[in-house]
Design an enzyme around this catalytic site. Structure first.
Site, PDB file in Angstrom:
ATOM      1  CG  HIS A 226      -1.765   1.076   1.376  1.00 25.23           C
ATOM      2  ND1 HIS A 226      -3.107   1.031   1.367  1.00 25.23           N
ATOM      3  CD2 HIS A 226      -1.477   2.437   1.739  1.00 25.23           C
ATOM      4  CE1 HIS A 226      -3.732   2.242   1.612  1.00 25.23           C
ATOM      5  NE2 HIS A 226      -2.632   3.294   1.709  1.00 25.23           N
ATOM      6  CD  GLU A 227       1.625   3.662   3.607  1.00 27.41           C
ATOM      7  OE1 GLU A 227       2.059   4.685   3.123  1.00 27.41           O
ATOM      8  OE2 GLU A 227       0.680   3.281   4.372  1.00 27.41           O
TER       9      GLU A 227
ATOM     10  CG  HIS B 243       0.416   6.154  -0.574  1.00 25.55           C
ATOM     11  ND1 HIS B 243      -0.764   6.611  -1.265  1.00 25.55           N
ATOM     12  CD2 HIS B 243      -0.180   5.528   0.393  1.00 25.55           C
ATOM     13  CE1 HIS B 243      -1.920   6.503  -0.595  1.00 25.55           C
ATOM     14  NE2 HIS B 243      -1.612   5.527   0.504  1.00 25.55           N
TER      15      HIS B 243
HETATM   16 ZN   LIG Z   1      -2.498   5.051   2.217  1.00 28.15          ZN
END
Ligand SMILES: [Zn+2]
Length: 390
Positions: A79-80, A83
């Site tokens: 998830h990170e 980003h």
């Molecule tokens: Zn996030």
């Protein structure tokens, strides 16, 4: 989980363990992650898995629970990373990724410059979580269709569920959740005012925080049990994070356009490194109206800085025998910025101002010092000025 302001990144960095680099991003872990991993393993091994796939030995459940917990942490990291990769593609440096109690934090070196980049970076994380949920979901169904042990389908099914929750929860439209950034990007695009959009997104974050607290308390009072308290805890955390981000946004806005020369304390008074601390206090601390001084080294160059707290920390009976050089913060441990740069550029750097003064130089000459207090003072003055205008 969230893309914090720089202040958060600093806070997170202090008690983290470095894990290494993934895709060129330094990855760290807060100790609280071990607690989460343990709780997940324990609840899967003693509850979820024996319930979903009965008939295995206890050791199998513990092993499967531990694997599931580790893969979940890898999902958080994914998830990170999503980003971070999108941020890097938008030209924004990512100084690091930290996993901690509430998920992950990717520290961006500066804010996106356009609503489109803001939106892309924010949406990438939940997008990755939802994609993983889909993959694990399909995997779980595929495993179930074969003669593989049922526990495998249970683990992949659980991973699909938690990634789905992670993706959806983060899409709730309140900063600092990813959904809050999405909201900010949309309002920014519609109204053309980033500052106003950020304030709206953080206000929405506070509303979400209060909502979770209310929901949790209701659940706790009606149904009892500890589940409700967890919501209260997360809601309280979100509320505080939203407030901190709003305060940071106001300061950031107030400091926009401020030149280093307007924020710094000019280096008009220099303390020689060989001066006794007692003399330095008498000749400078008591008379100069500043609390941080450049220190002139034995070679005539600026060797570093000394602060009023540093001077005062030397016990009274040692002030004659101690030279200022002993309590000088060396220049090479300090961030140095050119006089022509702006305060916002400084705030974008991950390694500055919170606890150490910053040297301001004109060519190779130190002409001033900027501290966190200086920035607060300038921001306070400008916030006061804007308030009185409205
Ligand atoms: Zn996030």
């Amino acid at each position: 989980m969230t893309e914090p302001t720089h202040t958060h990144a600093w806070q997170a960095r202090q008690d983290e363990v470095r894990l290494g680099c993934v895709a060129g991003f330094p990855v760290g872990m807060n100790w609280s992650v071990l607690v989460i991993a343990w709780l997940l393993t324990w609840s899967l091994a003693t509850g979820g898995l024996p319930h979903g796939a009965p008939g295995h030995a206890a050791g199998t459940y513990w092993a499967a629970g531990a694997v599931a917990a580790v893969v979940f942490l890898a999902s958080l990291l994914a998830h990170e990373l999503a980003h971070s990769v999108v941020a890097r593609r938008s030209g924004i440096e990512v100084t690091g990724i930290t996993l901690w109690l509430f998920g992950g934090v990717a520290s961006l070196s500066r804010e996106p410059e356009t609503p489109a980049a803001d939106l892309r970076i924010a949406a990438a994380g939940p997008g990755a979580s939802l994609a993983l949920a889909g993959l694990f979901g399909v995997g779980s169904l595929a495993v179930e269709a074969t003669s593989a042990p049922h526990i495998l389908a249970s683990v992949t099914g659980w991973l699909a569920g938690v990634n789905l929750m992670l993706g959806l929860f983060n899409l709730i439209p309140g900063a600092p959740l990813d959904g809050g950034r999405v909201l900010r990007a949309i309002v920014w695009r519609l109204r053309g005012d980033r500052h106003q959009a950020a304030l709206i997104a953080t206000s929405a974050g506070a509303v979400v925080g209060y909502g979770l607290i209310g929901l949790g308390l209701t659940q706790f009072l009606v149904a009892g049990g500890i589940g409700g308290l967890w919501f209260v805890f997360i809601g309280w955390f979100l509320l505080n994070a939203a407030r901190a981000e709003k305060a940071h946004e106001r300061i950031r806005h107030a400091l926009t356009g401020v030149k280093m020369s307007d924020a710094m304390t000019p280096a008009t008074s220099v303390i020689p490194a060989w001066l006794a601390v007692g003399d330095a206090i008498e000749r400078h601390a008591l008379t100069d109206r500043i609390d941080v001084w450049p220190v002139e080294g034995f070679d005539g160059r600026i060797a570093g800085v000394v602060t009023i707290d540093g001077l005062r920390a030397v016990p009274v009976d040692e002030r004659t025998a101690t030279q200022v050089s002993a309590i000088t913060i060396p220049a090479d441990a300090l961030v140095q910025v050119p006089l022509t740069s702006t305060v916002i550029e400084l705030l974008g750097r991950a390694d500055s101002v919170v606890d150490r003064p910053v040297l301001v130089s004109d060519g190779d000459r130190v002409v001033g010092i900027v501290t966190g207090d200086d920035l607060e003072r300038v921001a306070g003055r400008r916030l006061g000025a804007t308030r009185s205008h409205h």
